[in-house]
Design an enzyme around this catalytic site. Structure first.
Site, PDB file in Angstrom:
ATOM      1  N   SER A 158       0.835  -1.200   0.000  1.00  0.00           N
ATOM      2  CA  SER A 158       0.000   0.000   0.000  1.00  0.00           C
ATOM      3  C   SER A 158       0.871   1.253   0.000  1.00  0.00           C
ATOM      4  O   SER A 158       1.633   1.471  -0.938  1.00  0.00           O
ATOM      5  CB  SER A 158      -0.960  -0.033   1.193  1.00  0.00           C
ATOM      6  OG  SER A 158      -1.947   0.975   1.083  1.00  0.00           O
ATOM      7  N   HIS A 268      -8.575   0.293  -0.562  1.00  0.00           N
ATOM      8  CA  HIS A 268      -8.390  -0.602  -1.710  1.00  0.00           C
ATOM      9  C   HIS A 268      -9.701  -1.263  -2.134  1.00  0.00           C
ATOM     10  O   HIS A 268      -9.732  -2.416  -2.544  1.00  0.00           O
ATOM     11  CB  HIS A 268      -7.315  -1.648  -1.411  1.00  0.00           C
ATOM     12  CG  HIS A 268      -6.022  -1.030  -0.978  1.00  0.00           C
ATOM     13  ND1 HIS A 268      -5.242  -0.281  -1.820  1.00  0.00           N
ATOM     14  CD2 HIS A 268      -5.393  -1.005   0.232  1.00  0.00           C
ATOM     15  CE1 HIS A 268      -4.185   0.165  -1.164  1.00  0.00           C
ATOM     16  NE2 HIS A 268      -4.260  -0.258   0.080  1.00  0.00           N
TER      17      HIS A 268
END
Length: 377
Positions: A158, A268
């Site tokens: 991430s 996400h």
């Protein structure tokens, strides 16, 4: 909303040697325009060190056991006290000084002393993990410079992907931090639009994650919730997934463990759509180069090919599941009998090491974590 960029003297950034990138170039970014956006370096960029050399100059393939891979953690790995063991290493204090001027608050104090509830906020923890991870690279470079010199690949989870790109020479430290700031603010704002969260799940082989998500959405619809969202956000390792919801039904759904993650929203997933445009815009403003080593995208586990690919995938990452399991397979897949590189987790926590152990036990045998809280006197 955090304060806008403060003018950063050129000397402050010029002093910050880019040991966190393989190029070892002095940082040339001059931050701080009146509109809060970073100024791009005026000079013509140097030739890309990652370009393919002529065939006659190609070196023989390296022994994998003499190479290294760096893994950069993401949000959720942060904790109060991180960075305490890094301050004596070259450039680390300067990195936090630049961060304070750019972010508008004392990031080092927040990392060392908290309070925890402030550090856990998305707007704070993403820059904190980013800077602490690159500070850990400084420690690794000081204690084991060969690990830096022989690094052939990097990946970040991430927000950790931004740190991996800085290390690879694809982005400038200060400009990447500015992009992380914008990203964190946009994700925080998106998470506040709709109540959401994430759940870390480890399931038995027979667990059906997508079917479980369908059941969860049907349950929400029965409660009168309009257009509920429940989807896989992170593919971590075999039989391990991060899901939104489903904790109460974990036993029936063949989940061994279901644990809420310390994040503020359903990252996400499509719920982050409103955060994509601010990130896309800031990535247009900062300089992005082709990585000088292999860096792998969270979106599909494949390595970045060029600067436009980097910009495109970093935006797509916000609304796509993190394919970390696939990334690890891409990095460590090799023919039988072939040796594995040394792997270093650079940043707070050991979560990526635990994931590597579940994905590839042989690769994990040469894994080490760079400690961020203590150091040997």
């Amino acid at each position: 909303m955090l304060s806008s960029v403060v003018v950063t003297p050129a000397a402050s950034i010029g002093k910050l040697r880019s040991l966190v990138s393989l190029s070892r170039r002095l940082s040339s970014s001059h931050l701080g325009s009146q509109d809060g956006a970073p100024h791009l370096p005026p000079e013509t960029p140097a030739p890309l060190l990652g370009s393919e050399p002529p065939a006659m100059e190609r070196r023989p393939r390296k022994d994998p056991s003499g190479c290294s891979v760096l893994l950069f953690p993401g949000q959720g790995s942060q904790f109060v006290g991180m960075g305490r063991g890094l301050l004596k290493y070259p450039n680390v204090k300067e990195m936090f000084t630049v961060a304070q001027k750019l972010l508008g608050y004392d990031l080092l104090s927040l990392c060392l002393e908290g309070p925890e509830e402030e550090l856990m906020k998305t707007v704070h923890c993403q820059p904190a993990v980013f800077v602490t991870s690159l500070a850990a690279v400084e420690r690794l470079n000081h204690e084991n410079p060969k690990a830096i010199e022989t690094c052939v690949a990097a990946a970040g989870f991430s927000v950790g992907e931004f740190a991996a790109l800085v290390f690879s020479g694809a982005m400038n430290y200060a400009e990447a931090l500015y992009a992380v700031k914008v990203r964190a603010e946009a994700m925080q704002k998106a998470s506040e639009l709709v109540a959401s969260g994430m759940l870390s799940v480890i399931g038995r082989p027979q667990a059906q994650y997508k079917h479980a998500c369908v059941q969860a959405k049907e349950h929400c619809t029965s409660l009168g919730i309009e257009e509920p969202v429940c989807s896989v956000a992170n593919y971590l390792f075999p039989d391990g997934r991060a899901l939104d919801f489903l904790q109460k039904n974990s036993r029936r759904l063949q989940f061994v463990r279901a644990k809420p993650l310390p994040v503020s929203g359903a990252f996400h997933t499509e719920l982050m759509e409103s955060a994509t445009e601010p990130l896309r815009e800031v990535l247009r403003q900062v300089e992005v180069r082709r990585p000088e080593i292999n860096v792998y995208s969270n979106v599909d586990g494949k390595r970045y090919m060029n600067e436009s690919h980097v910009r495109r995938q970093l935006v797509k990452q916000l609304v796509s599941p993190v394919k970390w399991e696939q990334t690890l397979h891409e990095i460590y897949e090799r023919t039988q009998g072939m040796k594995f590189p040394h792997t270093y987790e650079v940043g707070p926590g050991k979560q990526l090491g635990a994931t590597l152990q579940k994905c590839n036990r042989k690769a994990f045998q040469t894994y080490a974590q760079v400690e961020v809280t203590t150091y040997e006197d």
